[in-house]
Scaffold this active site. Structure first.
Site, PDB file in Angstrom:
ATOM      1  N   ARG A  37     -40.540 -17.289 -40.496  1.00  0.00           N
ATOM      2  CA  ARG A  37     -39.988 -16.351 -39.513  1.00  0.00           C
ATOM      3  C   ARG A  37     -39.227 -15.227 -40.205  1.00  0.00           C
ATOM      4  O   ARG A  37     -39.225 -14.088 -39.724  1.00  0.00           O
ATOM      5  CB  ARG A  37     -39.096 -17.095 -38.525  1.00  0.00           C
ATOM      6  CG  ARG A  37     -39.885 -17.944 -37.529  1.00  0.00           C
ATOM      7  CD  ARG A  37     -38.971 -18.569 -36.488  1.00  0.00           C
ATOM      8  NE  ARG A  37     -38.351 -17.578 -35.626  1.00  0.00           N
ATOM      9  CZ  ARG A  37     -38.916 -17.052 -34.546  1.00  0.00           C
ATOM     10  NH1 ARG A  37     -40.150 -17.398 -34.204  1.00  0.00           N
ATOM     11  NH2 ARG A  37     -38.257 -16.175 -33.807  1.00  0.00           N
ATOM     12  N   ASP A  52     -32.377 -23.782 -40.369  1.00  0.00           N
ATOM     13  CA  ASP A  52     -32.786 -24.322 -39.077  1.00  0.00           C
ATOM     14  C   ASP A  52     -31.562 -24.931 -38.390  1.00  0.00           C
ATOM     15  O   ASP A  52     -30.999 -25.922 -38.865  1.00  0.00           O
ATOM     16  CB  ASP A  52     -33.869 -25.374 -39.281  1.00  0.00           C
ATOM     17  CG  ASP A  52     -34.453 -25.878 -37.965  1.00  0.00           C
ATOM     18  OD1 ASP A  52     -33.903 -25.552 -36.883  1.00  0.00           O
ATOM     19  OD2 ASP A  52     -35.468 -26.603 -38.014  1.00  0.00           O
ATOM     20  N   ASN A  75     -25.836 -15.510 -31.844  1.00  0.00           N
ATOM     21  CA  ASN A  75     -26.873 -15.166 -30.881  1.00  0.00           C
ATOM     22  C   ASN A  75     -27.931 -16.252 -30.715  1.00  0.00           C
ATOM     23  O   ASN A  75     -28.523 -16.388 -29.654  1.00  0.00           O
ATOM     24  CB  ASN A  75     -27.541 -13.860 -31.330  1.00  0.00           C
ATOM     25  CG  ASN A  75     -28.811 -13.545 -30.572  1.00  0.00           C
ATOM     26  OD1 ASN A  75     -28.782 -12.955 -29.506  1.00  0.00           O
ATOM     27  ND2 ASN A  75     -29.950 -13.937 -31.140  1.00  0.00           N
ATOM     28  N   TYR A 146     -29.310 -26.503 -20.507  1.00  0.00           N
ATOM     29  CA  TYR A 146     -29.129 -25.159 -21.033  1.00  0.00           C
ATOM     30  C   TYR A 146     -27.859 -24.523 -20.464  1.00  0.00           C
ATOM     31  O   TYR A 146     -27.044 -23.955 -21.202  1.00  0.00           O
ATOM     32  CB  TYR A 146     -30.344 -24.299 -20.690  1.00  0.00           C
ATOM     33  CG  TYR A 146     -30.168 -22.838 -21.035  1.00  0.00           C
ATOM     34  CD1 TYR A 146     -30.312 -22.396 -22.347  1.00  0.00           C
ATOM     35  CD2 TYR A 146     -29.856 -21.905 -20.053  1.00  0.00           C
ATOM     36  CE1 TYR A 146     -30.136 -21.057 -22.675  1.00  0.00           C
ATOM     37  CE2 TYR A 146     -29.673 -20.568 -20.371  1.00  0.00           C
ATOM     38  CZ  TYR A 146     -29.823 -20.149 -21.683  1.00  0.00           C
ATOM     39  OH  TYR A 146     -29.637 -18.824 -21.992  1.00  0.00           O
ATOM     40  N   LYS A 150     -24.394 -23.222 -22.446  1.00  0.00           N
ATOM     41  CA  LYS A 150     -23.842 -21.867 -22.377  1.00  0.00           C
ATOM     42  C   LYS A 150     -22.379 -21.890 -21.927  1.00  0.00           C
ATOM     43  O   LYS A 150     -21.589 -21.050 -22.348  1.00  0.00           O
ATOM     44  CB  LYS A 150     -24.689 -21.000 -21.463  1.00  0.00           C
ATOM     45  CG  LYS A 150     -26.124 -20.775 -21.956  1.00  0.00           C
ATOM     46  CD  LYS A 150     -26.164 -19.904 -23.220  1.00  0.00           C
ATOM     47  CE  LYS A 150     -26.315 -20.634 -24.510  1.00  0.00           C
ATOM     48  NZ  LYS A 150     -26.375 -19.716 -25.688  1.00  0.00           N
ATOM     49  N   THR A 179     -37.303 -11.086 -22.636  1.00  0.00           N
ATOM     50  CA  THR A 179     -37.581 -11.657 -23.946  1.00  0.00           C
ATOM     51  C   THR A 179     -38.476 -12.879 -23.736  1.00  0.00           C
ATOM     52  O   THR A 179     -38.808 -13.231 -22.604  1.00  0.00           O
ATOM     53  CB  THR A 179     -36.282 -12.108 -24.637  1.00  0.00           C
ATOM     54  OG1 THR A 179     -35.669 -13.134 -23.827  1.00  0.00           O
ATOM     55  CG2 THR A 179     -35.311 -10.943 -24.806  1.00  0.00           C
TER      56      THR A 179
END
Length: 250
Positions: A37, A52, A75, A146, A150, A179
């Site tokens: 990546r 990772d 991020n 998720y 957050k 995205t």
């Protein structure tokens, strides 16, 4: 000119954040989860560190080797998973990448002047279940996991702001951005998704020179009430320390 590390910055909001910072003349370092990546990153020639965040060993090595920064933008993150996945460390993947990794990096890296943690508007429905952070007992629900992660990120930002008063530590809801994570139906483009992080990373106007806040579009918002609860903050830090073996010192 500031030296800035943006985690998870080979594409999406992270890449846009890095690109905006570069256009402003700052010294930016990208982060990728793998060498493949890193090689495919959209900003050729910009230095990239690799690690990772689904691996405790790699996250700790990244913290040790990444260097010293004026600003770190946390991020990197993954979205809701259809099935509960366990990493090689035996930890639930969403929690490890979205919550534990930024904790470990924060605790081990040299303290920057500014820390920015990327959250989501879904933090508002997150639950601070300190007794079962990894869905080991309750039924799996990917989007809830998720949302919880957050909320954890906001609580982490607020805890760091309280413990490290010399560091500006804030959380950001970037909005619903087009995205891979946000999907094609999202309402906003990449520039909007990065602007608040860039502002917090670089500006010195009074509205940005704050700590322990939750922003969207440069607007100071109220976060999930649990994020302000010191018992939640301290419980999350204690859980992260127990799981990682890394202590966030005051």
């Amino acid at each position: 000119m500031a030296r800035v590390l943006v985690t998870g910055s080979t594409d999406g909001i992270g890449l846009e954040t890095a690109a905006q910072l570069l256009r402003l003349g700052h010294d930016v370092v990208l982060h990728a989860r793998s060498t493949a990546r890193a090689a495919a990153a959209g900003l050729p020639g910009v230095p990239t560190v690799v690690g990772d965040l689904a691996s405790l060993a790699e996250t700790k090595a990244l913290a040790r080797d990444a260097g010293v920064y004026d600003v770190v933008v946390h991020n990197a993150g993954i979205g809701g998973q259809d099935e509960r996945q366990v990493t090689g460390d035996g930890l639930e993947r969403t929690f490890q990448v979205n919550t534990l990794a930024p904790y470990v990096l924060t605790a081990l890296m040299p303290r920057p002047a500014r820390l920015i943690y990327l959250s989501s508007g879904l933090e508002s429905v997150g639950v601070a279940d300190l007794a079962d952070l990894q869905y080991e007992r309750k039924p799996w629900h990917g989007m809830q996991a998720y949302s919880d992660s957050k909320l954890h990120d906001v609580a982490l930002a607020f805890a760091v702001a309280r413990l490290w008063p010399q560091v500006r530590s804030n959380a950001v809801d970037p909005g619903w951005i087009r995205t891979k994570l946000g999907g094609p139906s999202a309402t906003d483009g990449l520039p909007e998704g990065a602007e608040t992080q860039v502002w917090l990373a670089t500006a010195d106007d009074p509205a940005a020179a704050v700590t322990g806040r939750y922003f969207k579009r440069r607007t100071d918002l109220k976060a999930n009430p649990a994020a302000y609860d010191r018992s939640v903050q301290d419980g999350l830090l204690a859980a992260c320390e127990a799981l990682s073996g890394v202590k966030l010192t005051s």
